[in-house]
Design an enzyme around this catalytic site. Structure first.
Site, PDB file in Angstrom:
ATOM      1  N   ARG A 110      47.932  30.550  47.905  1.00 35.94           N
ATOM      2  CA  ARG A 110      47.982  31.931  47.397  1.00 35.94           C
ATOM      3  C   ARG A 110      49.160  32.749  47.912  1.00 35.94           C
ATOM      4  NH1 ARG A 110      41.890  34.371  46.766  1.00 35.94           N
ATOM      5  NH2 ARG A 110      40.919  32.578  45.726  1.00 35.94           N
ATOM      6  N   ASP A 135      44.576  38.501  48.514  1.00 35.49           N
ATOM      7  CA  ASP A 135      45.716  37.584  48.423  1.00 35.49           C
ATOM      8  C   ASP A 135      45.913  37.008  47.018  1.00 35.49           C
ATOM      9  OD1 ASP A 135      43.568  35.881  48.342  1.00 35.49           O
ATOM     10  OD2 ASP A 135      44.061  34.807  50.186  1.00 35.49           O
ATOM     11  N   ASP A 136      45.054  37.446  46.068  1.00 37.19           N
ATOM     12  CA  ASP A 136      45.290  37.046  44.675  1.00 37.19           C
ATOM     13  C   ASP A 136      45.718  38.265  43.850  1.00 37.19           C
ATOM     14  OD1 ASP A 136      42.796  38.261  44.719  1.00 37.19           O
ATOM     15  OD2 ASP A 136      41.687  36.488  44.033  1.00 37.19           O
ATOM     16  N   HIS A 144      40.445  40.508  39.086  1.00 45.96           N
ATOM     17  CA  HIS A 144      40.181  39.444  38.109  1.00 45.96           C
ATOM     18  C   HIS A 144      38.759  39.515  37.544  1.00 45.96           C
ATOM     19  CE1 HIS A 144      38.101  37.362  41.301  1.00 45.96           C
ATOM     20  NE2 HIS A 144      39.186  37.331  42.038  1.00 45.96           N
ATOM     21  N   ASP A 155      34.275  46.151  50.951  1.00 43.59           N
ATOM     22  CA  ASP A 155      34.726  47.214  50.042  1.00 43.59           C
ATOM     23  C   ASP A 155      33.606  48.219  49.753  1.00 43.59           C
ATOM     24  OD1 ASP A 155      33.368  45.290  48.543  1.00 43.59           O
ATOM     25  OD2 ASP A 155      34.858  45.178  46.942  1.00 43.59           O
TER      26      ASP A 155
HETATM   27  N1  UDP Z   1      38.714  35.333  51.827  1.00 39.71           N
HETATM   28  C1  UDP Z   1      38.598  35.285  53.197  1.00 39.71           C
HETATM   29  N2  UDP Z   1      37.830  34.300  53.751  1.00 39.71           N
HETATM   30  C2  UDP Z   1      37.215  33.358  53.006  1.00 39.71           C
HETATM   31  C3  UDP Z   1      37.340  33.407  51.612  1.00 39.71           C
HETATM   32  C4  UDP Z   1      38.093  34.416  51.041  1.00 39.71           C
HETATM   33  O1  UDP Z   1      39.165  36.112  53.894  1.00 39.71           O
HETATM   34  O2  UDP Z   1      36.546  32.495  53.568  1.00 39.71           O
HETATM   35  C5  UDP Z   1      39.529  36.380  51.224  1.00 39.71           C
HETATM   36  C6  UDP Z   1      40.515  35.848  50.214  1.00 39.71           C
HETATM   37  O3  UDP Z   1      41.676  35.415  50.858  1.00 39.71           O
HETATM   38  C7  UDP Z   1      40.715  37.039  49.296  1.00 39.71           C
HETATM   39  C8  UDP Z   1      39.338  37.723  49.339  1.00 39.71           C
HETATM   40  O4  UDP Z   1      38.698  37.260  50.517  1.00 39.71           O
HETATM   41  O5  UDP Z   1      41.705  37.927  49.778  1.00 39.71           O
HETATM   42  C9  UDP Z   1      38.497  37.403  48.112  1.00 39.71           C
HETATM   43  O6  UDP Z   1      38.342  36.003  48.017  1.00 39.71           O
HETATM   44  P1  UDP Z   1      38.349  35.236  46.637  1.00 39.71           P
HETATM   45  O7  UDP Z   1      39.483  35.731  45.788  1.00 39.71           O
HETATM   46  O8  UDP Z   1      38.357  33.764  46.917  1.00 39.71           O
HETATM   47  O9  UDP Z   1      36.939  35.595  46.004  1.00 39.71           O
HETATM   48  P2  UDP Z   1      36.472  36.739  45.018  1.00 39.71           P
HETATM   49  O10 UDP Z   1      35.559  37.604  45.838  1.00 39.71           O
HETATM   50  O11 UDP Z   1      37.681  37.484  44.539  1.00 39.71           O
HETATM   51  O12 UDP Z   1      35.786  36.035  43.930  1.00 39.71           O
HETATM   52 MN    MN Z   2      39.679  36.975  44.194  1.00 39.22          MN
END
Ligand code: UDP
Ligand code: MN
Length: 273
Positions: free
Chosen positions: A29, A102-103, A213, A189
């Site tokens: 990422r 980070d995405d 996303h 958050d």
């Molecule tokens: N993240 C983290 N630890 C983890 C998994 C994810 O710090 O074990 C962070 C990841 O790098 C990103 C955020 O948490 O900045 C959200 O993770 P992700 O995009 O995989 O999941 P989402 O919640 O968006 O579906």
């Molecule tokens: Mn994400």
């Protein structure tokens, strides 16, 4: 000579940009961020992770912060990182704290333009909710009353003014953010929203130009990209939720961040003439 004063005197140098990440995502990422928008905000951007990584420590110009938080994707670990991000912002003495995942792709000049519209000496919580109504929870104190508040989705990014951050200090600084997370048992958050809207009674200002996303990226028009502040990508099953735009082959630009960057900043070295 006459020099135009910047609105609210805010400039990129006044912004603290924090990115939440985890060691296993550095390669997959951070690579896209470092190649693109990070180049426009190298001094301001810090990556909050959970393990040492000399390779990425050097690639980020020494801006990789090992929080020593756990590397698992649970509430405690994520709140631990947010807590460290907040404390580092306070130590930076900057005027704005902006958090991203980070995405996220951050349109840096557009972010600065947004912040110039608000006075950092007033209380501002800028971001975008991903639910249509305020979140309702039972307050986990002796009252057990139903409370409702808005929160900005972390995955779309949000910004907090210095004045508001100072008011949050007694509740959230020095690691106390983590205790609030534990008390209400909700994600980082959501906890931000709880502290700002419920405890401090300050309102979230909705900024439609932030995008996580949870939205369908391909529905965003390329003619509006320059006006948007954040973008994201994700994978659901075998399908990618990514921006639809002309540019590099998806094999070399699977997230579309490289193509987006060239769309926004066509004079970058790796962009086609
Ligand atoms: N993240 C983290 N630890 C983890 C998994 C994810 O710090 O074990 C962070 C990841 O790098 C990103 C955020 O948490 O900045 C959200 O993770 P992700 O995009 O995989 O999941 P989402 O919640 O968006 O579906
Ligand atoms: Mn994400």
């Amino acid at each position: 000579t006459f020099r135009k004063k910047t609105s609210n005197n805010v400039d990129l140098k006044d912004v603290f940009i924090s990115i939440k990440t985890t060691k296993s995502f550095h390669q997959s990422r951070l690579t896209w961020i470092l190649k693109t928008w990070f180049v426009l905000a190298k001094e301001q951007t810090y990556f909050f992770t959970d393990g040492d990584d000399p390779d990425f420590q050097s690639k980020t110009g020494g801006h990789l912060v090992n929080t020593n938080c756990s590397s698992s994707h649970n509430r405690k670990a994520l709140c631990c990182k947010m807590s460290v991000e907040f404390d580092r912002f306070l130590e930076s003495h900057k005027k704005w704290f902006c958090h991203f995942d980070d995405d996220n792709y951050v349109n840096v000049p557009r972010l600065v333009k947004l912040l110039q519209m608000y006075n950092p000496q007033e209380d501002w919580y800028l971001g975008k909710p991903s639910i249509r109504a305020p979140l309702e929870i039972l307050n986990r104190d002796n009252t057990q009353q139903k409370i409702a508040f808005w929160f900005a989705t972390g995955g779309a990014g949000f910004c907090i003014s210095k004045a508001l951050a100072l008011k949050m200090m007694p509740i959230a600084s020095g690691g106390k953010f983590m205790s609030v997370c534990e008390k209400i048992r909700l994600p980082d958050d959501v906890t931000m929203g709880y502290i700002i809207e419920h405890v401090l009674r300050k309102k979230l200002t909705v900024v439609e130009h932030f995008h996580s996303h949870l939205e369908t990226m391909k529905f965003m028009k390329s003619s509006s990209f320059a006006d948007q502040i954040t973008f994201s990508y994700s994978k659901f099953g075998s399908e990618m939720n990514i921006l639809s735009l002309e540019g590099f082959d998806p094999k070399i630009d699977p997230t579309r961040f490289i193509s987006l960057h060239c769309h926004l900043f066509p004079s970058f070295d790796f962009c086609p003439p």
